[in-house]
Design an enzyme around this catalytic site. Structure first.
Site, mmCIF file in Angstrom:
data_model
loop_
_atom_site.group_PDB
_atom_site.id
_atom_site.type_symbol
_atom_site.label_atom_id
_atom_site.label_comp_id
_atom_site.label_asym_id
_atom_site.label_seq_id
_atom_site.Cartn_x
_atom_site.Cartn_y
_atom_site.Cartn_z
ATOM 1 N N LYS A 1 7.357 -0.235 12.583
ATOM 2 C CA LYS A 1 7.936 -1.728 12.653
ATOM 3 C C LYS A 1 8.854 -1.925 11.653
ATOM 4 O O LYS A 1 9.829 -2.890 11.774
ATOM 5 C CB LYS A 1 6.465 -2.715 12.383
ATOM 6 C CG LYS A 1 5.615 -2.751 13.440
ATOM 7 C CD LYS A 1 5.905 -3.291 14.852
ATOM 8 C CE LYS A 1 6.383 -4.934 14.658
ATOM 9 N NZ LYS A 1 6.852 -5.452 15.806
ATOM 10 N N TYR B 1 2.491 3.240 12.178
ATOM 11 C CA TYR B 1 2.465 1.737 12.913
ATOM 12 C C TYR B 1 3.589 1.129 11.849
ATOM 13 O O TYR B 1 4.677 0.552 12.536
ATOM 14 C CB TYR B 1 1.423 1.025 13.067
ATOM 15 C CG TYR B 1 1.389 -0.226 13.306
ATOM 16 C CD1 TYR B 1 2.150 -0.710 14.474
ATOM 17 C CD2 TYR B 1 1.336 -1.417 12.233
ATOM 18 C CE1 TYR B 1 2.075 -2.211 14.718
ATOM 19 C CE2 TYR B 1 1.364 -2.639 12.375
ATOM 20 C CZ TYR B 1 1.822 -3.143 13.577
ATOM 21 O OH TYR B 1 2.292 -4.452 13.988
ATOM 22 N N THR C 1 5.535 -7.908 11.010
ATOM 23 C CA THR C 1 4.230 -7.743 10.683
ATOM 24 C C THR C 1 4.470 -7.742 9.052
ATOM 25 O O THR C 1 5.642 -7.288 8.456
ATOM 26 C CB THR C 1 3.385 -6.773 10.922
ATOM 27 O OG1 THR C 1 2.333 -6.459 10.294
ATOM 28 C CG2 THR C 1 4.188 -5.365 10.911
ATOM 29 N N ASP C 2 3.719 -8.339 8.244
ATOM 30 C CA ASP C 2 3.304 -8.063 6.928
ATOM 31 C C ASP C 2 3.044 -6.934 6.208
ATOM 32 O O ASP C 2 3.466 -6.339 5.166
ATOM 33 C CB ASP C 2 2.298 -9.230 6.394
ATOM 34 C CG ASP C 2 0.733 -8.949 6.706
ATOM 35 O OD1 ASP C 2 0.768 -8.048 7.560
ATOM 36 O OD2 ASP C 2 -0.064 -9.742 6.162
ATOM 37 N N GLU C 3 2.807 -5.817 7.275
ATOM 38 C CA GLU C 3 2.380 -4.518 7.107
ATOM 39 C C GLU C 3 3.673 -3.610 6.480
ATOM 40 O O GLU C 3 3.625 -2.678 5.959
ATOM 41 C CB GLU C 3 1.753 -3.786 8.005
ATOM 42 C CG GLU C 3 0.466 -4.403 8.364
ATOM 43 C CD GLU C 3 -0.601 -3.534 9.255
ATOM 44 O OE1 GLU C 3 -0.303 -2.121 9.146
ATOM 45 O OE2 GLU C 3 -1.526 -3.850 9.643
#
Ligand code: NAD
Ligand code: DAU
Length: 362
Positions: A162, A158, A132-134
């Site tokens: 990741k 989260y 993810t970009d997060e």
């Protein structure tokens, strides 16, 4: 043959459906069926021998080793994760267990299998890790979009979990030579999106006459990509990506949350007008902000466009219209998710026989 983890979730299910719509290469689908796993997403594959569903945990090394030995996949694509930021804030433990420890177990089993492969198959093998970009943290309004070399600055349990999984995947390439590919994608939307996430929640709450909860000032920016475009990007990275490389995936489509909510309301006004002819936007309710809420995400997709020639097929206008239309056309899917009946669907489909490590053509 490919092995997919988390293929009963939102993106994984869309990926499996698209894969089998475009090729006859079979898919083994390993999914733990958490609350986010919904076999109803894959109902159209019932009796399709190209899809083998296995209920189980990607962190179960013995299970994964057995699947790899039996099916000899040429690639493993890892979608499995705990994926909802708000849940990670309320209860981070599952995120650590699944996203970090689970990915570690998967890596160990895949590494052992890959090391024992004969040379030709070993050279062609790939592990593609979906991220993810997060992991890159939050951008200011004037900052450049995330490139693949952007510093990791995860802000939620989260995104931190990741990020840890990405680092493990990277380390297994650097240390053991495992041929990995990592993709970091922006926010997805489309069919089968669980209605705890912004877009599907707004659709189902609007239709139910409930408030549309917008966190804080609603000016946080996300970069939206139609889920089928994420799937086509993953297929392209699997085909042509260079082992050890990271590819950011996005469609240059930044929007403030409040604009997304107004767009959804306008489409519903058009496609399912209210009896009183009022707008669904009257249901918008500003609520307390998410703790540690990231202000802006934006993906620089230049690398995948330049090196692999990938481009999204949908604009936001076409994708969001398809998405709203899908929810309107699938009230049973929504009702089953909201009532929890989707969890009983597995029992109905498999007569209650589907236990851990059991394999079925789904
Ligand atoms: P999701 O929550 O809808 O689905 C996750 C799936 O993984 C479920 O079917 C669940 O049952 C399964 N699962 C969970 N733990 C498992 C385990 N230990 N073993 C096997 N299966 C397990 O998630 P999603 O939105 O489809 O996201 C898929 C992947 O893409 C995740 O890795 C997520 O981080 C990443 N991602 C999501 C988005 C997005 O906008 N949704 C964007 C970028 C990246
Ligand atoms: O950026 C990719 C990520 O996108 C993925 O890695 C995650 O798995 C996925 O869940 C998603 O994370 P977000 O936190 O961006 O998605 P969510 O749909 O939860 O929220 C989108 C934005 O909308 C965010 O700024 C929070 C806001 N929001 C969300 C909900 C659920 C609201 O304002 N109200 C809400 O009720």
């Amino acid at each position: 043959m490919i092995l997919v983890t988390g293929g009963a979730g939102f993106i994984g299910a869309n990926f499996v459906l698209d894969w089998l719509a475009q090729s006859d290469e079979p898919v083994v689908n390993l999914d733990k069926l958490t609350y986010a796993g919904n076999l109803e997403n894959l109902a159209s594959l019932a009796d399709d021998a190209r899809h083998v569903f296995v209920k189980g945990d990607m962190g179960d090394k013995a299970l994964v080793a057995g699947l790899l030995a039996t099916h000899q996949p040429r690639a493993v694509i890892n979608f499995a994760a705990e994926s909802h930021v708000d849940r990670s804030i309320h209860g981070p433990e599952d995120f650590i267990q699944t996203n970090i420890v689970g990915t570690f177990g998967l890596l160990e089993a895949v590494k052992a299998h890959w090391m024992a492969m004969e040379n030709g198959a070993k050279a062609a093998f790939r592990l593609l890790h979906v991220s993810t970009d997060e992991v890159y943290g939050s951008l200011g309004l004037g900052d450049a979009a995330f490139t693949e070399t952007h510093r990791y600055e995860p802000n939620s349990p989260y995104s931190a979990s990741k990020a840890a999984s990405d680092h493990l995947v990277r380390a297994y390439h650097h240390t053991y030579g495992l041929p990995v590919l990592t993709t970091n994608c922006s926010n997805n939307y489309g069919p089968c999106h669980f209605p705890e996430k912004l877009i599907p929640l707004m659709i189902v709450n609007a239709l139910a006459g409930k408030p549309l909860p917008v966190y804080g000032d609603g000016q946080q920016i996300r970069d939206w990509l139609y889920v089928k475009d994420h799937c086509s990007a993953i297929r392209r990275v699997l085909d042509a990506g260079k082992p050890g490389e990271v590819y950011n995936i996005g469609g240059w489509n930044e929007k403030p949350n409040i604009d997304i909510v107004h767009t959804v309301c306008a489409l519903l006004d058009e496609l399912r007008p209210k009896a009183d002819a009022g707008s669904y936007s009257a249901q918008i309710a500003y609520v307390t902000d998410r703790p540690g809420h990231d202000r802006r995400y934006a993906i620089d997709a230049s690398k995948i466009e330049r090196d692999l020639g990938w481009k999204p097929a949908e604009t936001f206008d076409t994708g969001i219209r398809k998405t709203v239309a899908w929810y309107l056309a699938n009230p049973d899917w929504v009702a089953n998710v909201q009532s929890g009946a989707y969890r009983a669907w597995t029992t109905r489909q498999y007569g209650g026989a589907l236990g851990s490590q059991q394999e079925v053509a789904a």
